[in-house]
Design a protein around this motif. Structure first.
Motif, short mmCIF file in Angstrom:
data_model
loop_
_atom_site.label_atom_id
_atom_site.label_comp_id
_atom_site.label_asym_id
_atom_site.label_seq_id
_atom_site.Cartn_x
_atom_site.Cartn_y
_atom_site.Cartn_z
N ARG A 103 3.98 5.94 8.08
CA ARG A 103 4.49 6.20 6.73
C ARG A 103 3.38 6.63 5.80
NH1 ARG A 103 7.23 0.61 6.28
NH2 ARG A 103 5.38 0.36 7.52
N SER A 104 2.23 5.98 5.93
CA SER A 104 1.12 6.33 5.08
C SER A 104 0.65 7.76 5.36
CB SER A 104 -0.02 5.33 5.30
OG SER A 104 -1.18 5.76 4.69
N LEU A 158 -4.56 8.86 -4.32
CA LEU A 158 -3.78 8.10 -3.33
C LEU A 158 -4.70 7.53 -2.27
CD1 LEU A 158 -0.60 10.23 -2.54
CD2 LEU A 158 -0.77 8.08 -3.76
N VAL A 159 -5.69 8.33 -1.85
CA VAL A 159 -6.56 7.90 -0.77
C VAL A 159 -7.49 6.78 -1.22
CG1 VAL A 159 -8.42 8.64 0.76
CG2 VAL A 159 -6.47 10.12 0.39
N PHE A 202 0.82 -1.19 0.00
CA PHE A 202 0.00 0.00 0.00
C PHE A 202 0.87 1.26 0.00
CE2 PHE A 202 -2.86 3.01 2.28
CZ PHE A 202 -3.91 2.99 1.36
N VAL A 203 1.80 1.30 0.96
CA VAL A 203 2.67 2.47 1.04
C VAL A 203 3.62 2.52 -0.16
CG1 VAL A 203 4.41 3.64 2.42
CG2 VAL A 203 2.51 2.53 3.55
N ILE A 247 3.93 6.47 -6.75
CA ILE A 247 3.18 7.48 -7.50
C ILE A 247 3.80 8.86 -7.28
CG2 ILE A 247 0.97 8.70 -7.64
CD1 ILE A 247 -0.43 6.07 -7.21
N ILE A 248 4.15 9.14 -6.01
CA ILE A 248 4.62 10.49 -5.68
C ILE A 248 6.03 10.76 -6.18
CG2 ILE A 248 5.29 11.94 -3.72
CD1 ILE A 248 2.80 10.95 -2.33
N LEU A 289 -6.16 4.94 7.00
CA LEU A 289 -5.28 5.82 6.23
C LEU A 289 -4.21 6.46 7.09
CD1 LEU A 289 -7.77 7.74 3.95
CD2 LEU A 289 -5.84 6.35 3.20
N PRO A 346 4.66 15.02 1.00
CA PRO A 346 5.05 15.29 -0.38
C PRO A 346 4.19 16.33 -1.10
CG PRO A 346 5.10 12.96 0.06
CD PRO A 346 4.47 13.60 1.25
N ASP A 353 -1.02 4.46 10.16
CA ASP A 353 0.33 4.07 9.79
C ASP A 353 1.16 5.33 9.55
OD1 ASP A 353 2.51 2.57 8.99
OD2 ASP A 353 1.92 2.68 6.89
N GLN A 371 1.85 4.10 -2.98
CA GLN A 371 1.70 5.55 -2.81
C GLN A 371 3.01 6.28 -3.08
OE1 GLN A 371 0.10 5.77 1.19
NE2 GLN A 371 -1.95 6.08 0.40
N VAL A 372 4.09 5.74 -2.50
CA VAL A 372 5.39 6.40 -2.67
C VAL A 372 5.79 6.40 -4.15
CG1 VAL A 372 7.85 6.30 -2.14
CG2 VAL A 372 6.17 5.87 -0.35
N VAL A 412 3.10 10.11 3.79
CA VAL A 412 2.99 10.14 2.33
C VAL A 412 1.84 11.03 1.87
CG1 VAL A 412 2.30 8.70 0.39
CG2 VAL A 412 4.12 7.95 1.87
N LEU A 413 0.75 11.04 2.67
CA LEU A 413 -0.41 11.83 2.27
C LEU A 413 -0.21 13.32 2.50
CD1 LEU A 413 -3.56 9.85 3.36
CD2 LEU A 413 -2.72 10.33 1.08
#
Lengths: 378, 369
Positions: B21-22, B191-192, A291-292, A298-299, B16, B29, B19, A295-296, B25-26
């Motif tokens: 890291r998650s 992303l979400v 999951f992470v 994509i960014i 969401l 960046p 975590d 996401q990473v 990330v949201l």
């Protein structure tokens, strides 16, 4: 935990490569990512992305039409850049501009010809829509060009002194037709292959952890280096296949001249593919879960490669702090090599430093992959 | 029933944001990218490196060179004295442009002949080359007008008076930064949502959700609301940065902007959830997100105008919600557009949102592996 052998074993490596290759072959989505996706994207974007303004709709406001004003209109009509639309009042033209029906206005007031004949500096009013500043500027340039052509003819015909005593002889090297596609397509190859590299590898290690198959691999005598290389080699082969397809498309589908040597292109592509895959692998190892990692990926891949690589926005024009930052984007070096090898040829002072930077990045990323991966194994 | 949905929303938020890291990330960046891209994405020319090959070498030719070296747009990086030096200068990217002043330049000018100035430009970036040539022409016009005045020659019988609406100095940041609002909003909402159903399917918890008394519509609401809230909060932040940090003028009504933002988020969330419920694994979800995101950005008019695209590609962009939102955000910021003028942009996004959200809800139950 078994002691990892210190030497690379060809047999274990071959086994790992075989396992990954089978996994790729049995789930054909990787093959689709490597071969179909870049071709479709390059096809779509190669046609879709263009900075050449053509048929800009210009409103001509001619308050009192006569032979001079129709001469000017004819001068603009000859150019491929404009699509003239005639209005009789400035209000009507301004309304059309507000409604986005036209992108610019050329305005000749009722006393235009009178002032022109009297040599009083008759004003030709120009308004462009400045929302898209770049297109606005390009449109202004085209209008300036058409106006200069007309005025030069006018003064010559009447035996007046030259309106423009300096003539500009312009030479655009490497791309004399100033065709933006020749410049954008090589950059697109770099952006697309950044994506492909990350997509191929960003999830492969995270997936093993999440499914618990990593533990199964760990109890075998396989060395971590063999495991990583086993993951990289098959994807490298796939990625290079996709890369060759896109380069072939750039040359044959989009007619971008390839002035440098194919060998240079191949070596640079291999270096870049290695960096892109190593980056994906690193994301996958650090993120631990898919999951992470997703996401990473994509960014950090798409947007930086799109905006900070020099693919479309000129790095020279960025503030220096941002220019420094672009050095962290692998696509930057590859875009520079591609634009030069395609359009200019084998210019070593450009190619060598960029290739060296890619080599360094590949080395750093692989080292990081190696370190992060070994830690987790303990 | 409301309680059920609320519980699901809270659960989604936890999934969401719990975590570390998650969560990072949201939030991290997008903010960093806003600032970096706001400065990086520019079509304006700054400090274009140029070299001079002055064969005339008179006071007049020096004056001309000064016109270039004195402006912010150009930066003199070298003088050359041989034809053979031009090529390496351009090839090696030391200079983007070489000004070649012919030996007879000032003589020709004084004699009323046309004096010629040769400009050689590196065409590897064709847009930069085109803009640099435009600047050169403007500088030359000014230079020759001043020279004619000084020589007391009559001015040309006509003059060009140019101005630009909405962005009088043609600053490309005013065009790009509102575009970044759209860009980052799209990325965050995808992303979400794009991996959320896929993750539950892979972990098997989606089956559990389906056997609860929650109806698909309720699951849909529970899955959409977190994306909507996170999207609204982050976009608001981005809009504030655009106004107060980048000084982009906000001329229209904020309500017109937020109506557009709301529909844009709904459309993105719908598409994200649709991708997510179509995919069986997260890998497929990621692939789907990329497959939508990349064309949605490149074919949105963010950097290159839609009007320049071939007709068939232009038709394709009608399916892209970002296309409409970019017109809205730029219209409200720069043109002061109101809701009435923007109706043709609102309804297609509403249609896309309706279609994608309802297909997502339908797919929740139908798509089983």
């Amino acid at each position: 935990m078994p002691q990892p052998a210190s030497q690379l074993s060809r047999r274990r490596l071959a086994g790992m490569v075989r396992k990954e290759s089978l996994q790729i072959l049995r789930d054909p989505s990787s093959i689709a990512i490597a071969f179909v996706l870049p071709v479709v994207m390059l096809f779509l974007f190669g046609y879709g992305v263009s900075l050449d303004a053509k048929d800009v709709r210009i409103g001509f406001v001619i308050e009192s039409p006569d032979s001079e004003t129709s001469d000017i209109r004819a001068a603009f009509g000859q150019s491929d850049y404009f699509e003239p639309v005639v209005f009789h009042t400035i209000q009507a033209a301004e309304q059309a501009m507000r409604e986005h029906d036209i992108d610019g206005i050329v305005w000749m007031q009722s006393d235009f010809s009178h002032r022109l004949h009297a040599g009083l500096g008759a004003p030709l009013g120009v308004i462009v829509n400045g929302v898209d500043a770049n297109q606005g500027r390009i449109t202004e340039g085209y209008i300036l060009g058409a106006w200069q052509t007309w005025l030069t003819h006018y003064t010559e015909r009447r035996g007046l002194p030259k309106a423009f005593p300096i003539t500009l002889e312009q030479r655009v090297w490497f791309n004399p037709a100033v065709n933006s596609r020749d410049f954008l397509v090589p950059g697109l190859v770099a952006v697309i292959m950044t994506l492909i590299g990350a997509l191929l590898t960003a999830m492969v290690v995270a997936r093993e952890w999440e499914r618990g198959t990593m533990e199964a691999l760990l109890v075998t005598p396989i060395h971590i280096r063999e495991l990583l290389m086993g993951k990289l080699v098959p994807y490298f082969v796939l990625g290079m296949g996709g890369m060759l397809l896109t380069v072939a498309m750039a040359v044959w589908q989009f007619d971008v001249p390839l002035r440098g040597s194919f060998l240079v292109l191949l070596v640079a592509s291999a270096l870049f593919m290695l960096v892109a895959l190593a980056m994906g692998l690193l994301i996958s190892i650090v993120a631990k879960n898919q999951f992470v990692a997703g996401q990473v990926a994509i960014i950090v891949t798409f947007l930086p490669a799109f905006i900070l690589s020099g693919f479309i926005f000129d790095i020279n024009s960025m503030p220096w702090a941002i220019q420094l930052l672009t050095h962290l984007i692998p696509a930057r070096y590859f875009v520079s090599i591609l634009q030069t090898v395609f359009l200019a040829g084998n210019v070593w002072p450009v190619i060598l430093p960029n290739a060296a930077a890619l080599l360094l990045m590949a080395f750093v990323f692989l080292m990081l992959v190696r370190r992060k991966a070994s830690k987790r194994l303990e | 029933m409301l309680q059920h949905i609320l519980a699901l929303i809270i659960k989604e938020f936890l999934a969401l944001l719990k975590d570390k890291r998650s969560r990072f990330v949201l939030i991290g960046p997008p903010i960093v990218q806003l600032v970096v891209f706001g400065y990086a994405a520019t079509f304006d020319l700054n400090r274009v490196p140029f070299a001079v090959y002055d064969e005339d070498n008179t006071a007049l030719s020096h004056l001309l060179v000064e016109r270039f070296s004195g402006s912010d747009t150009f930066e003199l990086v070298g003088k050359i004295s041989r034809d053979a030096d031009i090529q390496p200068m351009i090839d090696n990217k030391q200079a983007l442009m070489v000004l070649h002043i012919s030996p007879r330049f000032s003589d020709d000018l004084a004699a009323g002949e046309s004096a010629s100035l040769q400009v050689i430009v590196d065409g590897r970036n064709s847009n930069t080359a085109l803009l640099a040539l435009n600047y050169v022409r403007t500088v030359l016009l000014d230079f020759s007008a001043d020279w004619a005045k000084q020589q007391q020659r009559p001015p040309p019988p006509a003059k060009l008076v140019m101005r630009a609406w909405y962005n009088s100095n043609l600053v490309s940041q005013w065009f790009i930064v509102p575009g970044i609002v759209g860009l980052l909003t799209l990325v965050v909402s995808l992303l979400v949502t794009a991996l959320s159903v896929a993750r539950e399917r892979e972990e098997g918890t989606f089956d559990q959700l389906l056997v609860t008394p929650l109806r698909p519509v309720e699951i849909l609401i529970g899955k959409s609301v977190p994306g909507l809230i996170i999207g609204l909060v982050e976009s608001t932040f981005i809009i504030l940065v655009a106004i107060f940090w980048f000084d982009v003028p906000l001329r229209g009504h904020i309500g017109a902007l937020y109506l557009g933002l709301f529909l844009f988020l709904l459309a993105n969330i719908g598409i994200g959830l649709m991708i997510s419920s179509l995919s069986v694994t997260q890998q497929q979800g990621l692939l789907g997100a990329f497959l939508f995101l990349v064309p949605a950005v490149i074919l949105s008019g963010f950097a290159t105008p839609i009007a320049n695209m071939p007709e068939a590609v232009q038709q394709l962009t009608l399916l892209n919600p970002m296309r409409y939102f970019l017109i809205i955000v730029r219209g409200v910021f720069l043109e002061g557009a109101d809701i009435k003028l923007l109706v043709p942009q609102y309804w297609p996004m509403a249609v896309i949102a309706l279609f994608s959200l309802s297909s997502a809800a339908w797919l929740f139950r139908r798509r089983m592996y």
